[in-house]
Write an enzyme that holds these catalytic residues in place. Sequence first.
Site, PDB file in Angstrom:
ATOM      1  N   HIS A 175      -7.231   2.699  10.128  1.00 35.90           N
ATOM      2  CA  HIS A 175      -7.439   1.631   9.135  1.00 35.90           C
ATOM      3  C   HIS A 175      -6.383   1.651   8.026  1.00 35.90           C
ATOM      4  O   HIS A 175      -5.685   2.620   7.855  1.00 35.90           O
ATOM      5  CB  HIS A 175      -8.869   1.623   8.585  1.00 35.90           C
ATOM      6  CG  HIS A 175      -9.317   2.831   7.824  1.00 35.90           C
ATOM      7  ND1 HIS A 175     -10.487   2.839   7.111  1.00 35.90           N
ATOM      8  CD2 HIS A 175      -8.770   4.056   7.665  1.00 35.90           C
ATOM      9  CE1 HIS A 175     -10.623   4.026   6.543  1.00 35.90           C
ATOM     10  NE2 HIS A 175      -9.623   4.774   6.860  1.00 35.90           N
ATOM     11  N   GLU A 176      -6.267   0.528   7.363  1.00 39.00           N
ATOM     12  CA  GLU A 176      -5.229   0.306   6.323  1.00 39.00           C
ATOM     13  C   GLU A 176      -3.824   0.477   6.881  1.00 39.00           C
ATOM     14  O   GLU A 176      -2.928   0.940   6.185  1.00 39.00           O
ATOM     15  CB  GLU A 176      -5.427   1.257   5.129  1.00 39.00           C
ATOM     16  CG  GLU A 176      -6.817   1.314   4.546  1.00 39.00           C
ATOM     17  CD  GLU A 176      -7.330  -0.029   4.075  1.00 39.00           C
ATOM     18  OE1 GLU A 176      -6.521  -0.938   3.861  1.00 39.00           O
ATOM     19  OE2 GLU A 176      -8.556  -0.183   3.965  1.00 39.00           O
ATOM     20  N   GLY A 177      -3.626   0.055   8.119  1.00 40.55           N
ATOM     21  CA  GLY A 177      -2.301   0.158   8.729  1.00 40.55           C
ATOM     22  C   GLY A 177      -2.205   1.389   9.606  1.00 40.55           C
ATOM     23  O   GLY A 177      -2.249   2.505   9.105  1.00 40.55           O
TER      24      GLY A 177
END
Lengths: 592, 592
Positions: A438-440
């Site tokens: 998550h978040e890239g």
Amino acid sequence: MPLLSMRDMHFLLFDLLNVESLTASGRYSDHSRETFEQALTTAEQIGTRYFLPHNAEADANEPTFDGERVHTLPAVKEAFHHFVEAGLLNASVSFEQGGMQLPATVAAACHAFTTAANTSTAAYPFLTIAAANLIEHFASDPLKQSYLPLLRDGRAAGTMALTEPNVGSSLADITTKAMVTEHDHYLISGGKMYISGGDQDITDNIVHLVLARVVGDDPGVKGISLFLVPKWELLEGDERRRNDVKLAGLLHKMGYRGTTSTVLNFGEQGDCRGYLIGERGRGLSYMFMMMNEARIGVGAGAAAMACRGFQESLEYARNRPQGRHPDDKQPGSKPVAIIEHADVKRMLLAQKCYAEGSMALILWANSLVDAIAICEQPDQRQQLTELLDLITPVAKSWPSKYGPEANSLAIQVLGGSGYIREYPVEQLYRDNRLNPIHEGTEGIQGIDLLGRKVWQAGGAGVRHLLAEIEQSAVAALQQPETAAWGEQLQHYAALWQQTLQSLAPLLQQQPRLGLANATLFLEATGHLMIGWLWLRQALAAQKLAEQEPHLAAGKLAACRFFYVWELPKLTQWCALLQSADDTTLTMQDEWF
Amino acid sequence: MPLLSMRDMHFLLFDLLNVESLTASGRYSDHSRETFEQALTTAEQIGTRYFLPHNAEADANEPTFDGERVHTLPAVKEAFHHFVEAGLLNASVSFEQGGMQLPATVAAACHAFTTAANTSTAAYPFLTIAAANLIEHFASDPLKQSYLPLLRDGRAAGTMALTEPNVGSSLADITTKAMVTEHDHYLISGGKMYISGGDQDITDNIVHLVLARVVGDDPGVKGISLFLVPKWELLEGDERRRNDVKLAGLLHKMGYRGTTSTVLNFGEQGDCRGYLIGERGRGLSYMFMMMNEARIGVGAGAAAMACRGFQESLEYARNRPQGRHPDDKQPGSKPVAIIEHADVKRMLLAQKCYAEGSMALILWANSLVDAIAICEQPDQRQQLTELLDLITPVAKSWPSKYGPEANSLAIQVLGGSGYIREYPVEQLYRDNRLNPIHEGTEGIQGIDLLGRKVWQAGGAGVRHLLAEIEQSAVAALQQPETAAWGEQLQHYAALWQQTLQSLAPLLQQQPRLGLANATLFLEATGHLMIGWLWLRQALAAQKLAEQEPHLAAGKLAACRFFYVWELPKLTQWCALLQSADDTTLTMQDEWF
């Protein structure tokens, strides 16, 4: 057993990073080492009393959706409430806004305790903090006046509604639409997926930060705007209106189960009202401000879970008798505690390296945030900002890769016990596995680092980082215990720099090949930085050698472990990168 | 989507290992490539039809214990039944005993399909096969006549009851007792833990193979005997008696949830009857025969799950459009399938290397079993046995380490989808994490390899292995496409051998230091062997270059990947081992 080692947290904050020095600046002049330590103790208590007890229970009893409402365990709401009451939600918010006005570094250290205790429950306040900060920075005054107080006092929680079912990481392609109306709001329509905290029964209201494209605006990233979409829209007086945001369903994760992961439909009834934040078309840049904070936060969570697993397996290894030393062939002899076995020490040392190394990286990254905030010289502020920008993908990724690795080693130390839910380490392993996604994802961070960050401002961030590394290496060369590591660090820093230089023309001429091994470059950069931070830890620990010989010996041993077992990996990695190896790039679909 | 690539399985069996040649021997003369392929197709069908459909369901609905009985999903029992009906339970049992008399290599390949489909359900028949084989080898004729038919036709399942709550891996310290009686049975008393399949409602009876110490016998390993302890003891005629084996409770695992993991009490009522297998005091050596088979079986399971995850993520990567190439800056351009991205190809190539490399290792280890079985020259049989003994810890460990790593990469390819239970890869990751633990942890395998196996018969096994490696390297040197890899392999084999030689005096003089880094030596040995097997795969694939250019190109690319990304790790590992680094050994408890 402690959630985290408080002594180590103090070591990192005060001995390694000298956070106390921040109190010399106006913003933190009302603080002292004592107030920082008090905040940490409060966070530890909140974590132990309110977050830890329902961690396994929330994992075993995921949130449910009955078609109308989401149900979470009452303990989650209670923990959220205590987090707010203790001031942790506004740990770094200014006094005048009712916060504790703590440095980001200290706030991050505080939050590590609640995350270590229960990362799923901790996710709700963390998303709220990130959303509130973004609104404070970019939203109009009326919007701020309406929604910021709700977020700051925990009546509303925040979400980041970016990802869409068919789009994933490629935000340029989002299809959620915003239609101009004659009112001050837009009409939002579209679907979002994997939205953490997208619905819940913990807070009275939810504030979604939604990326959408105003109908008619440019395709690609330049047409993306950011909207505030409340679950309950505030109207005149005390009135409020249920907005047209609907939970389509919950997703069922491997770990992080206590945090709802949602599929949301915006505007199914044609009346989902969203309020533009900042300027049209600049949504992604605003979101990236939040996302950069969130990325360091992801690394922080991974580090906290690594530290927690280390504590758990250390305790187990100290108390579990089993087996004998290889030179003891006596059948009736007493078994030793497994911490005596070299291979168990290896697994504990590796965890110590990964966990405390990750935490050092995260706190150092936050110390840059603090340094930027109090810096009065524009040039220096600029330099610090360049450095923070550069290292953000590393602070996100390295702990996210090596944190789960540490948790896997914790499982292995416990053996069969590590694999069953009767012990807590398997949950850490599952929870932590989200962090490289998550978040890239890791791959995206690699491209961000090698494709963008290292070249920004003419490579200024890289120069600042190498200067920091060189400074530590030189300091290490002055001491007999650390001199060899100082030399090694200089060697690997030079190798890394050569590697980067060798990639520069390639990235210009053949960008596909130049970026093909970007994830490896990211890992190599992380190893170099962690090696540097371990040397800094060793140097700081040496100063304590008389008062706290065990702590100092442990830090030196962990540094040695990193320099023997880990840092030399750069030799192979840099050779591969310098050779511009195209094994992956030239592989063809039909050959698999 | 296939459970596993049938084409690759054929390649490994027929092109790499030339299993067809076994049909020249008397034992397999009734077989042919066609009958082998038919067995594989049957296994694939049974796996797809009866094992796969309830895999996620059994994970979500663990077996329960109501205090009286264990309840598993009806589909588990049904799958077990179909496995038996299809002849897979007795795949390698002789025709005269009602089996298919398949070579071990083919049987292992068959079983890979059911494991890939559902490793939890597959565990029940596999434990049964192992128990039956042990009873057939070592039990007395009356015991065999009573219990073997039950196991062979699936009316009873088998278990391995070794581990005890306070003993774990240190079998020398087991405390379960056996008391001599005036009858032909002993009275067993004690507790066992982590016993897979220790109770269930799938088969009518259960045959436990229990390690216990006859009261008064020596402490340590020499006093351990092996007992057959039936859940239902067979009496005269059709009578039977419920034996005093009681389920104390079920354990709750992270993965492998469909397989019961039990705590068992033997002799709580003072009347648990156990029948001695073979001679008193030789229990551990009999159990090791079963355990060596089980260890290769653990590696086989890890390999099968790695292969399954590879197929799943490959399919996803081919069908998921997202993002663009780095040189495509056009906002409106069409997204590409993610398999086009170099970093996704890296994750798929690494999975291919780990998965197909592990499967090659497992099938090759089984081909040694077959070669031993049909070998008529005692010298040669001896050599093959020495080689098999040597490589068993590697066949157990390497797939168990890199299989979960492959599954982690499968998750990463799927991104958010990989992390949710709506897709199958996260379960593989959880299931596979047991494999580095059970049947001897990684650390134990390392000590077995470096402390024992490499020195057995004066290092004969090592000489045989190096001769095999040299032979492949020489073959590779003849071909321009493979010559460089042949040289590399020779280089790393020599380095590995030097490393081993450098450790010899150390193991004599300072066994604690000599064994301190044994786990790393195990990993290095695994990498050398997998590198060798990838070169063999490349050589075998080249012969197919005209007929099947894609398959050949894929194998060559995977070999290249291994030689660029993985094999060079030996340089650092061997340097560390040769330096007899004592970082882990000298670490002290109180420094952590």
